[in-house]
Design a protein around this motif. Structure first.
Motif, PDB file in Angstrom:
ATOM      1  N   ALA A   1       0.815  -1.219   0.000  1.00  0.00           N
ATOM      2  CA  ALA A   1       0.000   0.000   0.000  1.00  0.00           C
ATOM      3  C   ALA A   1       0.847   1.267   0.000  1.00  0.00           C
ATOM      4  O   ALA A   1       0.348   2.348  -0.342  1.00  0.00           O
ATOM      5  N   TYR A   2       2.112   1.160   0.361  1.00  0.00           N
ATOM      6  CA  TYR A   2       2.998   2.326   0.352  1.00  0.00           C
ATOM      7  C   TYR A   2       3.492   2.679  -1.056  1.00  0.00           C
ATOM      8  O   TYR A   2       3.938   3.810  -1.279  1.00  0.00           O
ATOM      9  N   LEU A   3       3.440   1.731  -1.996  1.00  0.00           N
ATOM     10  CA  LEU A   3       4.035   1.963  -3.317  1.00  0.00           C
ATOM     11  C   LEU A   3       3.511   3.210  -4.018  1.00  0.00           C
ATOM     12  O   LEU A   3       4.301   4.027  -4.509  1.00  0.00           O
ATOM     13  N   PRO A   4       2.190   3.427  -4.101  1.00  0.00           N
ATOM     14  CA  PRO A   4       1.707   4.645  -4.772  1.00  0.00           C
ATOM     15  C   PRO A   4       2.090   5.923  -4.030  1.00  0.00           C
ATOM     16  O   PRO A   4       2.097   6.994  -4.626  1.00  0.00           O
ATOM     17  N   GLU A   5       2.395   5.812  -2.742  1.00  0.00           N
ATOM     18  CA  GLU A   5       2.752   6.989  -1.955  1.00  0.00           C
ATOM     19  C   GLU A   5       4.217   7.372  -2.109  1.00  0.00           C
ATOM     20  O   GLU A   5       4.572   8.544  -2.032  1.00  0.00           O
ATOM     21  N   ILE A   6       5.077   6.381  -2.338  1.00  0.00           N
ATOM     22  CA  ILE A   6       6.511   6.660  -2.367  1.00  0.00           C
ATOM     23  C   ILE A   6       7.072   6.855  -3.774  1.00  0.00           C
ATOM     24  O   ILE A   6       8.152   7.429  -3.936  1.00  0.00           O
ATOM     25  N   ALA A   7       6.346   6.378  -4.803  1.00  0.00           N
ATOM     26  CA  ALA A   7       6.886   6.446  -6.165  1.00  0.00           C
ATOM     27  C   ALA A   7       5.854   7.023  -7.128  1.00  0.00           C
ATOM     28  O   ALA A   7       4.653   6.787  -6.996  1.00  0.00           O
ATOM     29  N   HIS A   8       6.337   7.804  -8.105  1.00  0.00           N
ATOM     30  CA  HIS A   8       5.468   8.331  -9.156  1.00  0.00           C
ATOM     31  C   HIS A   8       5.032   7.182 -10.070  1.00  0.00           C
ATOM     32  O   HIS A   8       5.764   6.194 -10.216  1.00  0.00           O
ATOM     33  N   PRO A   9       3.856   7.281 -10.704  1.00  0.00           N
ATOM     34  CA  PRO A   9       3.342   6.184 -11.534  1.00  0.00           C
ATOM     35  C   PRO A   9       4.336   5.668 -12.569  1.00  0.00           C
ATOM     36  O   PRO A   9       4.451   4.459 -12.776  1.00  0.00           O
ATOM     37  N   GLU A  10       5.072   6.582 -13.204  1.00  0.00           N
ATOM     38  CA  GLU A  10       6.019   6.155 -14.231  1.00  0.00           C
ATOM     39  C   GLU A  10       7.212   5.395 -13.655  1.00  0.00           C
ATOM     40  O   GLU A  10       7.977   4.758 -14.401  1.00  0.00           O
ATOM     41  N   ASP A  11       7.383   5.438 -12.334  1.00  0.00           N
ATOM     42  CA  ASP A  11       8.503   4.744 -11.685  1.00  0.00           C
ATOM     43  C   ASP A  11       8.081   3.456 -10.982  1.00  0.00           C
ATOM     44  O   ASP A  11       8.924   2.762 -10.400  1.00  0.00           O
ATOM     45  N   HIS A  12       6.805   3.134 -11.023  1.00  0.00           N
ATOM     46  CA  HIS A  12       6.315   1.984 -10.271  1.00  0.00           C
ATOM     47  C   HIS A  12       6.979   0.677 -10.704  1.00  0.00           C
ATOM     48  O   HIS A  12       7.298  -0.177  -9.860  1.00  0.00           O
ATOM     49  N   ASP A  13       7.171   0.485 -12.020  1.00  0.00           N
ATOM     50  CA  ASP A  13       7.788  -0.758 -12.493  1.00  0.00           C
ATOM     51  C   ASP A  13       9.188  -0.924 -11.910  1.00  0.00           C
ATOM     52  O   ASP A  13       9.554  -1.981 -11.405  1.00  0.00           O
ATOM     53  N   ARG A  14       9.984   0.146 -11.985  1.00  0.00           N
ATOM     54  CA  ARG A  14      11.367   0.086 -11.510  1.00  0.00           C
ATOM     55  C   ARG A  14      11.428  -0.118  -9.991  1.00  0.00           C
ATOM     56  O   ARG A  14      12.206  -0.926  -9.493  1.00  0.00           O
ATOM     57  N   VAL A  15      10.601   0.622  -9.259  1.00  0.00           N
ATOM     58  CA  VAL A  15      10.625   0.538  -7.797  1.00  0.00           C
ATOM     59  C   VAL A  15      10.147  -0.835  -7.336  1.00  0.00           C
ATOM     60  O   VAL A  15      10.733  -1.454  -6.437  1.00  0.00           O
ATOM     61  N   SER A  16       9.061  -1.336  -7.958  1.00  0.00           N
ATOM     62  CA  SER A  16       8.549  -2.649  -7.603  1.00  0.00           C
ATOM     63  C   SER A  16       9.594  -3.719  -7.894  1.00  0.00           C
ATOM     64  O   SER A  16       9.842  -4.616  -7.064  1.00  0.00           O
ATOM     65  N   ALA A  17      10.230  -3.632  -9.066  1.00  0.00           N
ATOM     66  CA  ALA A  17      11.273  -4.595  -9.417  1.00  0.00           C
ATOM     67  C   ALA A  17      12.451  -4.501  -8.460  1.00  0.00           C
ATOM     68  O   ALA A  17      13.059  -5.516  -8.095  1.00  0.00           O
ATOM     69  N   ARG A  18      12.778  -3.283  -8.038  1.00  0.00           N
ATOM     70  CA  ARG A  18      13.892  -3.095  -7.103  1.00  0.00           C
ATOM     71  C   ARG A  18      13.643  -3.841  -5.797  1.00  0.00           C
ATOM     72  O   ARG A  18      14.557  -4.458  -5.236  1.00  0.00           O
TER      73      ARG A  18
END
Length: 435
Positions: free
Chosen positions: A138-155
């Motif tokens: 649930a923190y993912l949309p709060e910490i990363a911009h939509p265009e960065d979600h793939d990279r952050v999730s993969a990280r």
């Protein structure tokens, strides 16, 4: 509210929780514990809840099903309360503590007479792990911009695979060199469970230290009946998804179907290797290590593929590969020539799409949810969908194993769910961030 979206330090700390908790997924769910459980219960009737279980492996899958059912029931309630009171981190900490202590308590599972401890601790550890993931995601949309979600999730997934590989090697060394430490093999294995729990709880503190402070609503300002806000929020979001977000609804259907296959294979792969193919411990650990290493490459590779060609095309590729994995596993049997080579190859193929499909599913969903402050409630749908899928998959797997006395048909049945997911996914409409 503290502005954290795009903050590199917060993103790094968030992704580090995968490093902390993924050791549970690998060592407990996938590798050492299933082998230990099979070795203790093989060829024996197991008495649990007053019932004599002829197929102990089916009992284990049913126990996992039960744990996921519990998470599916409580996570929407807790997520709604967390969104309302602003205490996602408190819930995340609680489930982290529950999971890590339960993993440590597996040390007490020292033989057939204490199988009940292994089953109960497995259930509680599973609830703790997956319960914390609800709030972590649930923190993912709060910490990363939509265009960065793939990279952050993969990280996050890459961190998890690296950390879990390191700890698996440590635990494997402890088990293989147990004589050097003056330990029996059984005690060394059980000590590895304690090490996993300490690792998980210890490294999680890095994440908790960096995640933003909670802004809880004081108790005297809470509305009457706030404990039921979770149900109200869940009902509101459900209505919103059905009425206003058809693409999100269709994606959740596809995600449910693919999760039946993915998560069930992850949870039962080691049992398949030990009970069905009669492979040795070292061979199985070797295969698992291959899967984990290639999963790192796969998560990175497919995050780039999704950026260039879109999430849907990337997910489509992974699902097709998973279908071939199911058919390949169905064709394997213990008397097959070069069975070990085939198993290694199948594990390598699975590894390439393992991290990819999980990372892409999480990031795709995060792009599809509307702009909202209720991230935990929206992500509860994602997590509940996955948990119900796991309940379905593990129950079907255990039932077919009990009926046919073979896990091959159980594995083949999962290909049907992957195919259905592919059909739904290919009909998904493109959006601003998902194509």
């Amino acid at each position: 509210m503290q502005k954290i979206q795009g903050d590199s330090k917060v993103i790094k700390a968030w992704a580090f929780y995968d490093w902390a908790n993924s050791v549970y997924s690998l060592v407990i769910s996938t590798a050492i514990f299933p082998m230990y459980y099979d070795a203790v219960t093989e060829g024996n009737f197991v008495r649990f809840l007053g019932i004599e279980w002829e197929h102990p492996n089916s009992l284990y899958t049913y126990a996992l099903s039960f744990s996921f059912l519990i998470v599916a029931i409580i996570s929407p309630i807790l997520s709604g309360i967390a969104d309302y009171r602003g205490n996602k981190k408190s819930f995340m900490k609680f489930f982290c503590l529950l999971g890590s202590i339960s993993v440590m308590s597996l040390y007490l599972f020292d033989g057939l007479s204490t199988t009940w401890i292994g089953i109960i601790s497995s259930i509680l550890a599973s609830i703790g792990f997956w319960g914390s993931i609800v709030f972590y995601n649930a923190y993912l949309p709060e910490i990363a911009h939509p265009e960065d979600h793939d990279r952050v999730s993969a990280r996050g997934f890459i961190n998890g695979y690296i950390g879990s590989i390191l700890l698996l090697l440590l635990c494997l060394s402890l088990v293989m060199l147990h004589d050097s430490f003056g330990l029996t093999e059984g005690v060394a294995i059980r000590l590895s469970f304690v090490v996993v729990g300490v690792w998980w709880l210890g490294f999680a503190q890095i994440t908790f230290r960096r995640l933003p402070k909670e802004k809880k609503i004081p108790k005297d300002q809470l509305e009457e009946g706030y404990l039921w806000k979770g149900f109200q929020e869940l009902k509101k979001v459900l209505k919103e998804v059905k009425k206003d977000h058809p693409v999100l609804k269709r994606f959740l259907i596809a995600f449910f179907l693919l999760s039946v296959g993915v998560q069930t294979i992850i949870l039962t792969a080691t049992l398949f290797g030990t009970a069905e193919l009669k492979l040795g411990k070292i061979n199985l650990i070797g295969t698992i290590l291959i899967i984990q290493v290639l999963a790192i490459l796969g998560a990175f590779l497919f995050s780039r593929i999704s950026e260039r060609f879109g999430n849907i095309k990337a997910l489509t590729i992974t699902i097709i590969v998973w279908m071939f994995v199911c058919f390949g596993a169905f064709l394997l049997h213990k008397d097959l020539n070069n069975i070990l080579v085939y198993f290694y190859i199948l594990g390598g193929v699975l590894g390439l799409v393992l991290g990819a499909i999980q990372s892409l599913a999480r990031s795709t969903y995060s792009k599809l949810i509307p702009e909202t402050e209720d991230h935990a409630t929206f992500f509860s749908f994602f997590d509940v969908t996955e948990k119900i899928a796991i309940v379905t998959g593990t129950f079907v797997y255990g039932l077919l194993n009990a009926i046919t006395n073979s896990m091959q048909w159980s594995v083949l049945s999962l290909a049907i769910f992957f195919f259905a997911s592919l059909v739904v996914l290919l009909r998904l409409k493109k959006t601003k961030y998902v194509s």
